[in-house]
Design an enzyme around this catalytic site. Structure first.
Site, short mmCIF file in Angstrom:
data_model
loop_
_atom_site.label_atom_id
_atom_site.label_comp_id
_atom_site.label_asym_id
_atom_site.label_seq_id
_atom_site.Cartn_x
_atom_site.Cartn_y
_atom_site.Cartn_z
N GLU A 128 0.80 -1.27 -0.02
CA GLU A 128 -0.22 -0.15 0.02
C GLU A 128 0.79 1.51 -0.16
O GLU A 128 1.50 1.58 0.93
CB GLU A 128 -0.92 0.10 1.20
CG GLU A 128 -1.67 1.38 1.38
CD GLU A 128 -2.59 1.46 2.66
OE1 GLU A 128 -3.51 2.09 2.65
OE2 GLU A 128 -2.04 0.97 3.72
N GLU A 180 -11.41 2.45 6.22
CA GLU A 180 -10.42 3.06 7.12
C GLU A 180 -10.67 4.56 7.30
O GLU A 180 -9.72 5.32 6.46
CB GLU A 180 -9.00 2.42 6.46
CG GLU A 180 -7.99 2.74 7.42
CD GLU A 180 -6.55 2.33 6.78
OE1 GLU A 180 -5.67 1.76 7.59
OE2 GLU A 180 -6.29 2.63 5.82
#
Length: 260
Positions: free
Chosen positions: A141, A238
């Site tokens: 990521e 998130e």
């Protein structure tokens, strides 16, 4: 319709960690993710999942000493033995929870340092191979430098080049739409181009990192675009609720019945 996973590190903080699983299920989620499970015994985490009918979508490999500011050790020279041991730890929790995706944090290092790049490449290859033996995908990521200054993997292009260069079939991009918008913008075209190497998606409003119901991005459009593209993976929520987690789930109402 996207399959959403509640991020229990950011959402449902009104409850203790193991109680957040029930809170997420009661709110209509059928999957969860979080940063780290390692403060709890793997069997306790597994029980929280099973008792509440939840799927474990994702969590991170151990990041080093988080409390002292470490954000992964994959790109750090001299930490090779600790890194290899950390992958073993992650795999023990993966076996208990049934998770099929683990995220590897790169760490804080100079993105222009060839030594850090070589160390990171070797670490990613090692982790992908170990996880692949267990049928688990490894996620990379890119994280923006505003939220995490000095993070080594701070560019989508470099992440994709590494994924394609290593050629491991279980090595995938973790496409966090929040980070993408801050770093590069052009979210929709990037989704269209990068979906073949994407294994997990995460969301939050930009710039505040709150519920995906306003600010810069049109999330209903993006969710529909994921459907048009045939994305069948999880979408991790998130984000930091503005107030109470449950009070902020108005955006989720239309998707609440999407439990499989």
């Amino acid at each position: 319709m996207p399959r959403f996973a509640a991020n229990l590190s950011m959402m449902f903080n009104e409850w203790s960690f193991l109680d957040r699983f029930k809170a997420a299920a009661d709110a209509g989620f059928d999957a969860v993710e979080y940063l780290f499970p390692y403060e709890h015994a793997p069997e306790d985490v597994a029980r929280a999942l099973t008792d509440n009918g939840l799927t474990q979508a994702l969590f991170n490999c151990p990041p080093g000493d988080w409390g002292k500011g470490e954000r992964g050790i994959a790109a750090l020279a001299g930490r090779e033995e600790e890194f290899r041991a950390s992958i073993g730890t992650a795999l023990r929790y993966a076996a208990a929870t049934g998770v099929k995706r683990l995220h590897l944090m790169s760490g804080l290092a100079d993105a222009a340092d060839p030594a850090a790049a070589a160390r990171y490449r070797d670490a990613v290859a090692f982790a992908a191979d170990r996880l692949g033996e267990q049928g688990i995908a490894l996620m990379l990521e890119p994280i923006n430098g505003r939220d995490m200054p000095g993070y080594f993997l701070n560019d989508f292009g470099r992440a994709v080049a590494l994924i394609e260069g290593l050629g491991r079939p279980n090595l995938k991009l973790q496409f966090d739409i929040y980070h993408r918008q801050i770093m590069h913008g052009d979210v929709t075209m990037a989704l269209r181009a990068l979906l073949p190497v994407t294994g997990h998606i995460q969301i939050a409003s930009v710039p505040s990192r709150n519920e995906p119901d306003g600010e810069e991005l049109n999330y209903p459009f993006l969710f529909a675009e994921l459907d048009r593209l045939g994305y069948a993976g999880f979408v991790g929520c998130e984000y930091r609720p503005r107030a109470g987690t449950v009070d902020g789930l108005g955006w989720f109402e239309v998707y609440r019945g999407n439990r499989e």
